[in-house]
Design an enzyme around this catalytic site. Structure first.
Site, PDB file in Angstrom:
ATOM      1  N   GLU A 167       0.817  -1.218   0.000  1.00 12.31           N
ATOM      2  CA  GLU A 167       0.000   0.000   0.000  1.00 12.31           C
ATOM      3  C   GLU A 167       0.853   1.271   0.000  1.00 12.31           C
ATOM      4  O   GLU A 167       0.383   2.345   0.373  1.00 12.31           O
ATOM      5  CB  GLU A 167      -0.936  -0.021   1.207  1.00 12.31           C
ATOM      6  N   SER A 225      -6.143  -2.892   1.256  1.00 13.83           N
ATOM      7  CA  SER A 225      -6.458  -2.323  -0.063  1.00 13.83           C
ATOM      8  C   SER A 225      -6.992  -3.362  -1.047  1.00 13.83           C
ATOM      9  O   SER A 225      -6.845  -3.219  -2.256  1.00 13.83           O
ATOM     10  CB  SER A 225      -5.226  -1.626  -0.664  1.00 13.83           C
ATOM     11  N   TYR A 274      -9.366   3.164  -5.371  1.00 15.02           N
ATOM     12  CA  TYR A 274      -8.405   4.229  -5.695  1.00 15.02           C
ATOM     13  C   TYR A 274      -8.412   4.715  -7.134  1.00 15.02           C
ATOM     14  O   TYR A 274      -7.909   5.797  -7.407  1.00 15.02           O
ATOM     15  CB  TYR A 274      -6.982   3.754  -5.360  1.00 15.02           C
ATOM     16  N   ARG A 316     -10.850   2.777  11.871  1.00 12.22           N
ATOM     17  CA  ARG A 316     -12.101   2.521  11.161  1.00 12.22           C
ATOM     18  C   ARG A 316     -12.498   1.081  11.366  1.00 12.22           C
ATOM     19  O   ARG A 316     -11.643   0.192  11.321  1.00 12.22           O
ATOM     20  CB  ARG A 316     -11.879   2.716   9.661  1.00 12.22           C
ATOM     21  N   ASP A 329     -15.080  -1.689   9.667  1.00 11.98           N
ATOM     22  CA  ASP A 329     -15.953  -1.894   8.508  1.00 11.98           C
ATOM     23  C   ASP A 329     -16.950  -3.008   8.799  1.00 11.98           C
ATOM     24  O   ASP A 329     -16.618  -3.976   9.486  1.00 11.98           O
ATOM     25  CB  ASP A 329     -15.118  -2.293   7.283  1.00 11.98           C
ATOM     26  N   GLU A 368     -13.651  -6.006   9.397  1.00 13.46           N
ATOM     27  CA  GLU A 368     -12.248  -5.799   9.765  1.00 13.46           C
ATOM     28  C   GLU A 368     -12.103  -4.458  10.466  1.00 13.46           C
ATOM     29  O   GLU A 368     -12.976  -3.594  10.394  1.00 13.46           O
ATOM     30  CB  GLU A 368     -11.344  -5.836   8.523  1.00 13.46           C
ATOM     31  N   ASN A 399      -9.372  -1.208  10.738  1.00 17.07           N
ATOM     32  CA  ASN A 399      -8.222  -0.571  10.087  1.00 17.07           C
ATOM     33  C   ASN A 399      -7.604   0.374  11.097  1.00 17.07           C
ATOM     34  O   ASN A 399      -8.246   1.332  11.532  1.00 17.07           O
ATOM     35  CB  ASN A 399      -8.679   0.207   8.850  1.00 17.07           C
ATOM     36  N   GLY A 423      -6.822   5.229   5.324  1.00  8.92           N
ATOM     37  CA  GLY A 423      -6.465   6.252   4.340  1.00  8.92           C
ATOM     38  C   GLY A 423      -6.742   7.658   4.856  1.00  8.92           C
ATOM     39  O   GLY A 423      -7.705   7.890   5.579  1.00  8.92           O
TER      40      GLY A 423
HETATM   41  N1  LIG Z   1     -17.338 -11.723   3.307  1.00 12.40           N
HETATM   42  C1  LIG Z   1     -17.504 -10.787   2.387  1.00 12.40           C
HETATM   43  N2  LIG Z   1     -18.704 -10.600   1.787  1.00 12.40           N
HETATM   44  C2  LIG Z   1     -18.877  -9.628   0.857  1.00 12.40           C
HETATM   45  N3  LIG Z   1     -17.901  -8.797   0.455  1.00 12.40           N
HETATM   46  C3  LIG Z   1     -16.686  -8.938   1.005  1.00 12.40           C
HETATM   47  C4  LIG Z   1     -16.410  -9.933   2.001  1.00 12.40           C
HETATM   48  N4  LIG Z   1     -15.124  -9.825   2.362  1.00 12.40           N
HETATM   49  C5  LIG Z   1     -14.597  -8.820   1.633  1.00 12.40           C
HETATM   50  N5  LIG Z   1     -15.517  -8.294   0.810  1.00 12.40           N
HETATM   51  C6  LIG Z   1     -15.284  -7.199  -0.150  1.00 12.40           C
HETATM   52  O1  LIG Z   1     -13.880  -7.065  -0.349  1.00 12.40           O
HETATM   53  C7  LIG Z   1     -13.409  -5.792   0.133  1.00 12.40           C
HETATM   54  C8  LIG Z   1     -12.056  -5.924   0.805  1.00 12.40           C
HETATM   55  O2  LIG Z   1     -12.127  -6.837   1.856  1.00 12.40           O
HETATM   56  P1  LIG Z   1     -11.511  -6.558   3.289  1.00 12.40           P
HETATM   57  O3  LIG Z   1     -11.740  -7.766   4.128  1.00 12.40           O
HETATM   58  O4  LIG Z   1     -12.045  -5.290   3.807  1.00 12.40           O
HETATM   59  O5  LIG Z   1      -9.945  -6.436   2.985  1.00 12.40           O
HETATM   60  P2  LIG Z   1      -8.956  -5.180   2.860  1.00 12.40           P
HETATM   61  O6  LIG Z   1      -8.183  -5.164   4.127  1.00 12.40           O
HETATM   62  O7  LIG Z   1      -8.090  -5.505   1.690  1.00 12.40           O
HETATM   63  O8  LIG Z   1      -9.782  -3.941   2.698  1.00 12.40           O
HETATM   64  C9  LIG Z   1     -14.505  -5.313   1.077  1.00 12.40           C
HETATM   65  O9  LIG Z   1     -14.460  -3.922   1.175  1.00 12.40           O
HETATM   66  C10 LIG Z   1     -15.759  -5.867   0.398  1.00 12.40           C
HETATM   67  O10 LIG Z   1     -16.150  -5.078  -0.717  1.00 12.40           O
HETATM   68 MG   LIG Z   2     -11.319  -3.320   3.935  1.00 14.30          MG
END
Ligand SMILES: Nc1ncnc2c1ncn2[C@@H]1O[C@H](COP(=O)(O)OP(=O)(O)O)[C@@H](O)[C@H]1O
Ligand SMILES: [Mg+2]
Length: 325
Positions: free
Chosen positions: A27, A153, A224, A263, A265, A278, A280, A284
Site C-alpha cells: 500500500e 487495499s 483508488y 475505522r 468496517d 475488519e 483498520n 487512508g
Molecule cells: N465476506 C464478504 N462478503 C462480501 N464482500 C466482502 C467480504 N469480504 C470482503 N468483501 C469485499 O472485499 C473488500 C475488501 O475486503 P476486506 O476484508 O475489507 O480487505 P482489505 O483489508 O483488503 O480492505 C470489502 O471492502 C468488500 O467489498
Molecule cells: Mg477493507
C-alpha cells in the site's frame, strides 16, 4: 492561513513532527498520498512537520523528532513493527499501539477475538495446502471471499463464484500472505464506521458511511482508481440502528485494543443483520478518504481532524491495557 500566533502555538505544543509515509508495503502508493495530505494539513496548521519515508531513510534519523504522525498503511506500518521501533526510541505516535496494530492487521486473529466476544463477523475458515477445498466451498456456500489475513487495499482478494474456484483463489491470496482465510459472502451492503479518540471524552464513533462500489466488490480499482464509487453519508440506516451499530463498532475496536483513531468496517445481509468485517488501525488519509469524509459529516474539517489525531498520541503501551471491553 492561520495567524502567526497560532502557528507558533502549534509548533510549541507538538514540537518537531515526522509524518511517516510510503514504506515498503503493497500500500506504499496510497500511503504516499495519505502522508502528503497530512503533511500539507499540519503545515497549514503551523506544525513543524516533515515527511519521513522509512523505505528511504534509516529509522535512526527519527531521533530528534518529538512525535510521529503515522500515515503508513499495511505491513511494517500498520502491523505493530514501526510502533515497536517508536516505543523503543521514545517517540510518541498516532493511532494504536504495538499489540492492537499487530492483531488488527491480522484478519484471522481479529475475527477469532470477535467471535469469542460475540461480536458478529462473517463465518470463516482458514485455508492452506492441506485444506479440503470442496468441503470449505460446501460449508461456506458460494459465492465466498478468499483473502490474505495480513494485507489491505483489497490486494490478493477474490470473490469465488464457481465450484472448484477456491484453490486458485487461495494460491493468489497466499502470494500476499501464507495465512489465508475464506469467508462467507454477505451481500446486503457495505458500510464503515470512523472512530476518533479524544483525551477528554474517550472513543467516539463518527457518522456511518455506506459504500456503493460499481464493480463486483470494493476492490483496489473501486477504492483508488475509479471515480464512480458512491459514498453515502447519511448512510440510509435508521437513527436507532446507526447508533446501535456505532456502539458495537466501538466495542469491536476496543476488543482489539485499538486507540487514537481508526475505522471498523461492516457488511449487512439481505435481512438487515450486520457483520463486522475488519478493523483498520491506519486508514487512508487523503482528503477523499473515508475517515475524513465521516469527520466532515460530523463538522470536523480535514485540518482539524489531522490535529485531533496528532493531539492523541501514544507514548507508552500501558495505555492499551486500560482499554479493555
Ligand atoms: N465476506 C464478504 N462478503 C462480501 N464482500 C466482502 C467480504 N469480504 C470482503 N468483501 C469485499 O472485499 C473488500 C475488501 O475486503 P476486506 O476484508 O475489507 O480487505 P482489505 O483489508 O483488503 O480492505 C470489502 O471492502 C468488500 O467489498
Ligand atoms: Mg477493507
Amino acid at each position: 492561513m492561520r495567524s502567526d500566533l497560532n502557528q507558533s502555538n502549534s509548533s510549541k505544543k507538538f514540537g518537531k513532527v515526522a509524518v511517516l509515509l510510503g514504506g515498503k508495503s503493497g500500500e506504499r502508493e496510497v500511503s504516499l498520498k495519505s502522508g502528503a495530505a497530512v503533511l500539507a494539513a499540519l503545515k497549514r496548521e503551523g506544525v513543524d512537520a516533515h515527511a519521513f519515508d522509512p523505505a528511504e531513510q534509516p529509522l535512526h534519523e527519527l531521533e530528534g523528532f518529538d512525535r510521529a504522525f503515522n500515515a503508513l498503511h499495511g505491513r511494517y506500518g500498520e502491523d505493530g513493527t514501526i510502533q515497536g521501533a517508536l516505543e523503543l526510541m521514545g517517540i510518541p505516535y498516532t493511532g494504536s499501539g504495538v499489540m492492537a496494530s499487530s492483531v488488527g492487521m491480522d484478519k484471522w486473529r481479529t475475527k477469532l477475538l470477535w467471535r469469542v466476544l460475540n461480536i458478529k463477523t462473517p463465518d470463516f475458515e482458514m485455508v492452506n495446502a492441506q485444506s479440503d477445498f470442496a468441503s470449505i466451498e460446501q460449508k461456506l456456500g458460494l459465492p465466498l471471499f478468499v483473502k490474505p489475513a495480513n494485507e489491505g487495499s483489497s490486494i490478493g482478494i477474490t470473490k469465488v463464484k464457481q465450484r472448484g474456484g477456491l484453490e486458485g483463489a487461495w494460491i493468489l491470496a497466499a502470494k500476499a500472505d501464507p495465512l489465508v482465510i475464506a469467508e462467507k459472502f454477505v451481500g446486503g451492503g457495505e458500510y464503515t464506521v470512523g472512530i476518533l479518540e479524544d483525551k477528554k471524552s474517550g472513543l467516539r464513533a463518527l457518522p456511518i458511511i455506506r459504500i456503493v462500489p460499481k464493480n463486483e466488490f470494493y476492490d483496489y480499482e473501486a477504492k483508488y482508481l475509479r471515480n464512480d464509487t458512491e459514498y453515502l453519508c447519511p448512510c440510509g440506516l435508521s437513527a436507532e440502528k446507526e447508533l446501535q451499530i456505532q456502539q458495537e463498532a466501538l466495542q469491536a475496536f476496543r476488543a482489539v485494543g485499538c486507540r487514537g483513531w481508526g475505522r471498523v468496517d461492516f457488511l449487512m445481509d439481505e435481512a438487515g443483520n450486520h457483520y463486522f468485517l475488519e478493523v483498520n488501525t491506519s486508514p487512508g488519509m487523503t482528503d477523499h478518504s473515508l475517515v475524513p469524509m465521516a469527520a466532515k459529516a460530523a463538522g470536523i474539517s480535514f485540518d482539524a481532524l489531522v490535529i485531533k489525531i496528532l493531539d492523541f498520541t501514544l507514548g507508552n503501551q500501558d495505555l492499551e491495557s486500560k482499554n479493555v471491553g
